[in-house]
Design a protein around this motif. Structure first.
Motif, mmCIF file in Angstrom:
data_model
loop_
_atom_site.group_PDB
_atom_site.id
_atom_site.type_symbol
_atom_site.label_atom_id
_atom_site.label_comp_id
_atom_site.label_asym_id
_atom_site.label_seq_id
_atom_site.Cartn_x
_atom_site.Cartn_y
_atom_site.Cartn_z
ATOM 1 N N PRO A 1 0.834 -1.206 0.000
ATOM 2 C CA PRO A 1 0.000 0.000 0.000
ATOM 3 C C PRO A 1 0.873 1.262 0.000
ATOM 4 N N ASP A 2 0.354 2.324 -0.638
ATOM 5 C CA ASP A 2 1.106 3.574 -0.763
ATOM 6 C C ASP A 2 0.931 4.392 0.520
ATOM 7 N N LEU A 3 1.763 4.083 1.514
ATOM 8 C CA LEU A 3 1.708 4.770 2.807
ATOM 9 C C LEU A 3 3.057 5.407 3.118
ATOM 10 N N GLN A 4 3.019 6.403 3.996
ATOM 11 C CA GLN A 4 4.238 7.087 4.397
ATOM 12 C C GLN A 4 4.491 6.860 5.883
ATOM 13 N N LYS A 5 5.730 7.091 6.292
ATOM 14 C CA LYS A 5 6.074 6.952 7.700
ATOM 15 C C LYS A 5 5.230 7.915 8.529
ATOM 16 N N GLY A 6 4.633 7.395 9.623
ATOM 17 C CA GLY A 6 3.779 8.190 10.487
ATOM 18 C C GLY A 6 2.310 8.047 10.180
#
Length: 705
Positions: free
Chosen positions: A448-453
């Motif tokens: 999935p296209d997720l970012q840190k935090g």
């Protein structure tokens, strides 16, 4: 004049095409300074037992009278037909070879057997039996059968004596396999009344499949709970599988743990992205090629070897019976020329001088299977031939592809509070590179296209699962097992270029494997033809005759397991390395075989010897007819008149000895027999007694007081 003796006619024709103009003669080819003749594979085979230990009555029917047979030296004879007569075609061809060897104008004889230990001794035997006076003997060693290779190899022949170690290993293997095969096959057959093909390699192969199928049959699944969350975050599912596991009666505990997880916040706590190049798989050994062909095309090992052999004989592929996935450093020049051909066909290849491709330390006799200079016309190959050739060719192109396969590796850590960290790994192909050509293309695994935090939606739930039984052997997993039977199955499957294969090659060079690349396919096929195992699609399973063989050998205490077979394989490699003599390795086999024929005195209560098929053990208590040992027990010979008296030879996990059955028929009761096993797996001792003409258990000790 030079006389070349090829292993088979097709090789003879290819040699002739490589070195000059020849005219056809009866059984050979001739030019002004060279003669080429051929065998038909094995013209000679080891003499049978009756040659060494003839029966006093002159009969050839199998009997214990001439067992064990452990010759001081071994004799070869021209191969015979089933009727005991020498095949007329074999006799005629040997006479041709004999005449040519002893022609006065022939001063050099060339051994052109296949480039392995089997081919080495096939032609050596022909020369040894044909030649009347010593002559110079050379060796033509052909890694492939193209015109270019034949011409170059013919100009660079070594003395055949340089291959003595290879021949010694070949002779040692032949003698040892004969000793096991003829002695134990006859012994087990006479004991059981059923033809059992007992061999040093066939038995552990069948036993591996038997053990796996019995493990599947006896497997008792256990229910358990795991917990997992598969919720969408930003429209994409995030699959979080916990490492926790709960017993079947712990649903409440699992649910409580889910509630605890769901009460926490789930966050992406770490995110790593890295561009990388993906390495191609290695070139093919025979077994690794057979693994791929079996998995993709459901091609049996026998079929794939037959096709690879044909493509080799037609000059399209290099020698097939190789156990290496590497090329020799001396072949770099040849590889460059083959790559030039690939470039002309439009493939983006470039020479690569890498240790992962060229490594002499991982080559025993032959390099990996590759295409040759000769490119086939697609229209001249059948569909299955094209499948095999294309598989080899595409892997070769992939290994030397000038375009890298560029990927992005992503590693995401999702932390659920302080309870558990979930590490998710993904891979995306950015530039296809070699994957455009190799059939074993790496598939994308996109995260999935997720970012840190970022916060991750979770909803952990208990999932009821069941433990699963082992899987049946496939062509791939059986092959991997046989290459190193002491290596874990999961580790054996790894076929990536970057994998550390040191253990696999150490085992191969030490002789740990069961069978060899040259023999394994034929032995497995013999097991199929004998009705011991079957192959459906690419899955092996045991058959009733295979179960009977393995269980019969176990009851006869004939232990042909992977440990003994591997030890003998190691001894053969020691012969090859000139560390021990042929006689030393043969003596190891003789010592083991002697043990099976030694008379052992054991107390009757511990006796498990069921005697021989057809032995008379007494008179029937119902009709007075003879009771004889049959395939599954001791039965009355009055069965044709309706008498159905019998005593099973195997009861509750234990063989019932012939001596105890004799006692049963004489006195109505056996001695106390030790070591029965109940259905619950508990050991117990008991008498057997006759009751109304039937054999039943008796636990009363007072009768013997």
């Amino acid at each position: 004049m030079v006389l070349i003796i090829a292993e088979k006619p097709s090789l003879g024709r290819n040699i002739a095409a490589g070195i000059g103009d020849f005219k056809r003669r009866d059984g050979y080819l001739e030019s002004k300074d060279c003669l080429i003749s051929w065998a038909f594979g094995h013209l000679f085979s080891l003499a049978d037992i009756e040659h060494y230990n003839p029966r006093p009555d002159g009969q050839t029917k199998w009997s214990m009278e001439n067992l064990p047979c452990l010759p001081n030296s071994f004799d070869y004879e021209l191969r015979k037909e089933k009727g005991g007569q020498v095949d007329s075609g074999i006799l005629k061809q040997f006479k041709v070879i004999e005449t040519l060897c002893n022609r006065s104008d022939v001063d050099v004889i060339v051994n052109a057997g296949d480039a392995d230990r089997e081919g080495e001794i096939i032609v050596r035997n022909c020369i040894a039996h044909a030649l009347k006076t010593p002559k110079t003997v050379k060796r033509l060693w052909l890694p492939d059968q193209t015109k270019e290779t034949v011409e170059a190899s013919f100009k660079d022949m070594k003395d055949d004596a340089d291959y003595d170690n290879l021949a010694n290993e070949g002779y040692a293997r032949t003698y040892i396999d004969w000793l096991y095969g003829v002695n134990l096959t006859r012994y087990a057959t006479l004991r059981t009344g059923t033809l059992l093909r007992v061999g040093r390699v066939i038995v552990p192969i069948v036993k591996a499949i038997y053990d796996r199928d019995m493990a599947i049959k006896n497997f008792v699944p256990e229910k358990y709970y795991s917990i997992a969350s598969k919720e969408k975050t930003n429209g994409q599912v995030v699959d979080l599988q916990s490492k926790l596991r709960f017993n079947a009666n712990q649903h409440g505990t699992a649910q409580a743990k889910c509630d605890e997880y769901n009460a926490c916040e789930a966050l992406v706590t770490d995110l790593k992205r890295k561009k990388d190049t993906l390495s191609c798989g290695k070139l093919y050994s025979l077994s690794k090629l057979q693994n791929v062909l079996g998995k993709k095309y459901k091609m049996s090992m026998a079929q794939s070897l037959e096709i690879v052999q044909k493509l080799y004989e037609e000059g399209y592929l290099t020698y097939p019976r190789t156990n290496s996935e590497y090329l020799a450093t001396a072949e770099k020049g040849k590889v460059k020329k083959i790559l030039e051909n690939c470039q002309k066909l439009g493939y983006p290849v470039a020479f690569k001088d890498k240790k992962t491709i060229f490594d002499d330390s991982k080559i025993e006799s032959h390099s990996a299977i590759t295409p040759t200079y000769k490119i086939p016309d697609k229209n001249r190959l059948s569909e299955v031939e094209m499948q095999v050739y294309s598989t080899v060719f595409r892997r070769f192109v992939a290994v030397f592809c000038a375009e890298d396969c560029v990927v992005e590796r992503v590693e995401m850590t999702v932390s659920v509070g302080q309870l558990e960290d979930f590490v998710l790994k993904g891979l995306t192909i950015k530039e296809k590179g070699w994957t455009k050509y190799d059939d074993s293309t790496q598939k994308d695994k996109i995260l999935p296209d997720l970012q840190k935090g970022d916060r991750v939606c979770i909803d952990f739930k208990p999932l009821e699962k069941e433990t699963t039984p082992p899987k049946h052997y496939t062509i791939e997993t059986l092959n991997n097992y046989l290459k190193n039977p002491f290596r874990e199955e999961k580790a054996a499957i790894d076929d990536t270029m970057g994998a550390d294969d040191a253990e696999e090659y150490r085992a191969m060079l030490e002789g740990v494997e069961l069978g060899t690349e040259a023999t394994r396919t034929g032995i497995i096929d013999n097991a199929r033809k004998s009705g011991y195992i079957q192959l459906k699609k690419d899955v092996y399973t045991i058959l009733p005759d295979g179960i009977y063989m393995i269980e019969s050998l176990s009851r006869l205490n004939i232990n042909m397991d992977k440990f003994k077979t591997s030890e003998m394989g190691k001894a053969l490699k020691r012969v090859f390395r000139n560390e021990i003599a042929i006689e030393d390795s043969v003596e190891l086999a003789k010592n083991e075989i002697r043990q099976y024929f030694e008379t052992k005195q054991v107390p009757i209560e511990e006796d498990t010897d069921t005697g021989f098929f057809g032995d008379v053990v007494g008179s029937c208590p119902l009709c007075g007819a003879e009771v004889k040992r049959g395939k599954y027990g001791y039965g009355c010979m009055g069965y044709k008149q309706g008498c159905n008296f019998r005593v099973n030879s195997y009861i509750c996990g234990r063989s019932v000895s012939a001596s105890n059955v004799r006692l049963l028929l004489e006195s109505g009761r056996t001695s106390k027999i030790r070591g029965f096993v109940s259905k619950q797996g508990k050991s117990f001792d008991a008498y057997l007694k006759l009751s109304d003409g039937k054999c039943v258990f008796d636990f009363d000790d007072t009768l013997h007081n």
